[in-house]
Design a protein around this motif. Structure first.
Motif, PDB file in Angstrom:
ATOM      1  N   LEU A  97       0.704  -0.912  -0.102  1.00 33.46           N
ATOM      2  CA  LEU A  97       0.116  -0.088   0.034  1.00 33.46           C
ATOM      3  C   LEU A  97       0.711   1.270   0.342  1.00 33.46           C
ATOM      4  CD1 LEU A  97      -2.587   1.208   0.407  1.00 33.46           C
ATOM      5  CD2 LEU A  97      -2.271   1.198   2.835  1.00 33.46           C
ATOM      6  N   LEU A  98       2.536   1.210   1.093  1.00 37.74           N
ATOM      7  CA  LEU A  98       2.565   2.197   1.006  1.00 37.74           C
ATOM      8  C   LEU A  98       3.316   2.409  -0.549  1.00 37.74           C
ATOM      9  CD1 LEU A  98       2.179   2.382   3.750  1.00 37.74           C
ATOM     10  CD2 LEU A  98       5.430   2.751   4.593  1.00 37.74           C
ATOM     11  N   ALA A  99       4.056   1.534  -1.194  1.00 38.64           N
ATOM     12  CA  ALA A  99       4.554   1.099  -2.331  1.00 38.64           C
ATOM     13  C   ALA A  99       3.667   2.086  -3.511  1.00 38.64           C
ATOM     14  CB  ALA A  99       5.069  -0.038  -3.153  1.00 38.64           C
ATOM     15  N   ALA A 100       2.792   1.660  -3.141  1.00 35.59           N
ATOM     16  CA  ALA A 100       1.396   2.296  -4.186  1.00 35.59           C
ATOM     17  C   ALA A 100       0.788   3.887  -3.948  1.00 35.59           C
ATOM     18  CB  ALA A 100       0.014   1.791  -4.007  1.00 35.59           C
ATOM     19  N   THR A 101       0.789   4.355  -2.705  1.00 35.83           N
ATOM     20  CA  THR A 101       0.449   5.576  -1.889  1.00 35.83           C
ATOM     21  C   THR A 101       1.807   6.626  -2.677  1.00 35.83           C
ATOM     22  OG1 THR A 101      -0.601   4.648  -0.851  1.00 35.83           O
ATOM     23  CG2 THR A 101       0.172   6.877  -0.953  1.00 35.83           C
ATOM     24  N   PRO A 103       4.832   9.027  -2.133  1.00 32.36           N
ATOM     25  CA  PRO A 103       5.151  10.489  -1.347  1.00 32.36           C
ATOM     26  C   PRO A 103       3.748  11.016  -0.380  1.00 32.36           C
ATOM     27  CG  PRO A 103       6.534  10.311  -3.157  1.00 32.36           C
ATOM     28  CD  PRO A 103       5.560   9.242  -3.626  1.00 32.36           C
ATOM     29  N   VAL A 104       4.156  11.516   0.661  1.00 35.32           N
ATOM     30  CA  VAL A 104       3.325  12.167   1.514  1.00 35.32           C
ATOM     31  C   VAL A 104       3.499  13.626   2.346  1.00 35.32           C
ATOM     32  CG1 VAL A 104       2.017   9.964   2.184  1.00 35.32           C
ATOM     33  CG2 VAL A 104       3.899  10.803   3.847  1.00 35.32           C
ATOM     34  N   GLY A 231      -4.469   9.517   4.757  1.00 32.24           N
ATOM     35  CA  GLY A 231      -4.743   9.409   3.630  1.00 32.24           C
ATOM     36  C   GLY A 231      -3.667   7.713   3.103  1.00 32.24           C
ATOM     37  N   LEU A 232      -2.547   7.673   4.782  1.00 37.28           N
ATOM     38  CA  LEU A 232      -2.020   6.891   5.173  1.00 37.28           C
ATOM     39  C   LEU A 232      -1.966   5.432   6.237  1.00 37.28           C
ATOM     40  CD1 LEU A 232       0.666   6.059   3.423  1.00 37.28           C
ATOM     41  CD2 LEU A 232       2.146   7.323   5.458  1.00 37.28           C
ATOM     42  N   ALA A 233      -2.125   6.874   7.474  1.00 35.32           N
ATOM     43  CA  ALA A 233      -2.061   5.663   9.186  1.00 35.32           C
ATOM     44  C   ALA A 233      -3.688   5.373   8.411  1.00 35.32           C
ATOM     45  CB  ALA A 233      -2.394   6.981   9.711  1.00 35.32           C
TER      46      ALA A 233
END
Length: 407
Positions: A97-101, A103-104, A231-233
């Motif tokens: 999921l991080l790889a798809a998201t 930069p934040v 968007g991430l947590a």
């Protein structure tokens, strides 16, 4: 592995049993294999996920070291105190999921703040007792169907490897088959040794980690931004619970183990929050490696299999000393090679879970729906197929049992 998980006796909630005393050589061997396979099969995904949210080389190395200790100490404590094969892993779906998201807002410090938040949310979930009752209420055929669906792709990997890397794939498969004919316990370790030797002989490629074999820790001050929290947590928490923690508990249940849920979530959540400032991603209950620790090949006696999870935890800690070298070595080889070794180790568990899923005719269709949806890789809103498999299979279970009033 051989045998069906349904054939295992149900393991009581007592801390230990008379037959559980004494070291189990097979459990120790299985635990070492769990650490190697669990680490090597998905470390590239962890590196990719951390890099995608802004981690530099030093921060990636630090994150790998910290998450190794987080997984290892959590697994050792939980397995030792509950005397159950509770295996802990990093959240591979979460890292995807991080790889798809990407930069934040706020960069990697904001991602670290999200990791810390997820750890806190998992601890809150550990104090919510209805969750344990929901897990216990999952019908066994559906839980076994979900496990079979999780294992199917990995069990196909040894044969897919032959198509992608014919020489190496056939060599690993032949080693497993020949050694297993004479000493089944050593079949998979022998295949692992052959795969590692093949990886070591591969020409080096550029990687994300430094060549220095002694990794160092890098402290990152967490930052909290609304963009990263929403968007991430939040998605990472949902993915970790739905794709790892709930399936992990369900997998243990298929082998007759009912661990206490609050300590499991409190331990993994606390470890995640504590190591987040070092760049470590979230850790959670394992599903696939849990099947290796909880299965009959770990030890014929279910009450001694907790030793496999403890040994696996020790293995994760040992691997942190060579985090940079290990990751570099793994990324030199086709990922299918390590997946192939994992698949060979899980063929018996797949057969047992498949048999338990379809044995009861009235539950066969719901169990097969669960298996197929899980194996399909279906994903909505970042939530993996294991959750949706249970959801679709559960809907079929309710539909098949529903009778109109007066019928």
């Amino acid at each position: 592995m051989t045998g069906s998980s349904s054939a295992d006796q149900t393991v009581s909630d007592a801390p230990t049993a008379p037959g559980g005393r004494g070291l189990s050589p097979s459990a120790l061997a299985t635990g070492g294999l769990v650490a190697l396979v669990g680490y090597a099969s998905s470390v590239a995904v962890v590196i990719q996920g951390l890099a995608a949210v802004g981690a530099d080389t030093a921060q990636i190395t630090s994150g790998l070291v910290a998450v190794g200790f987080s997984m290892g100490l959590s697994a050792i404590w939980l397995a030792w105190t509950q005397r159950k094969p509770i295996s802990v892993a990093w959240t591979t779906p979460g890292m995807a999921l991080l790889a798809a998201t990407g930069p934040v807002a706020g960069g990697f410090p904001a991602a670290v703040g999200a990791f810390l938040t997820v750890g806190a949310l998992i601890m809150v979930a550990g104090l919510w007792r209805p969750l344990g009752r929901w897990i216990a209420a999952i019908p066994k055929p559906l839980a076994n169907g979900m496990l079979a669906g999780l294992l199917l792709k990995l069990c196909l990997a040894p044969f897919m490897a032959i198509g992608q890397a014919p020489g190496l794939g056939l060599l690993v498969l032949a080693t497993w088959a020949i050694v297993g004919r004479f000493a089944r316990l050593y079949a998979v370790p022998a295949a692992v040794a052959v795969a590692l030797a093949a990886m070591a002989m591969n020409p080096p490629v550029s990687g994300a980690l430094p060549a220095d074999p002694w990794p160092t820790l890098s402290l990152v001050a967490p930052a909290f931004t609304w963009e990263a929290l929403v968007g991430l947590a939040l998605p990472l928490f949902v993915v970790t619970m739905a794709s790892q923690n709930i399936p992990g508990l369900a997998v243990l249940a298929t082998f007759g183990y009912t661990p206490r849920v609050p300590p499991a979530f409190l331990a993994t959540g606390f470890a995640s929050a504590l190591t987040a400032p070092l760049g470590a991603p979230t850790v959670n209950l394992a599903a696939i490696t849990a099947a290796m620790c909880a299965g009959p090949d770990a030890d014929p006696r279910p009450e001694r299999r907790w030793q496999a999870a403890v040994t696996g935890g020790v293995g994760y800690i040992v691997l942190t000393a060579l985090a940079a070298v290990t990751a570099t070595l793994v990324t030199r080889s086709p990922p299918i090679l390590i997946e192939a070794v994992a698949g060979l180790a899980l063929i018996g568990a797949f057969g047992g879970s498949l048999l338990a899923a379809v044995q009861a005719e009235e539950e066969r269709i719901p169990a097969l729906v669960t298996l197929l949806v899980t194996a399909s890789g279906l994903s909505f809103f970042g939530v993996g197929s294991a959750f949706w498999g249970l959801l679709f299979g559960g809907a079929m279970h309710v539909l098949h049992r529903w009778r109109p009033a007066g019928a």
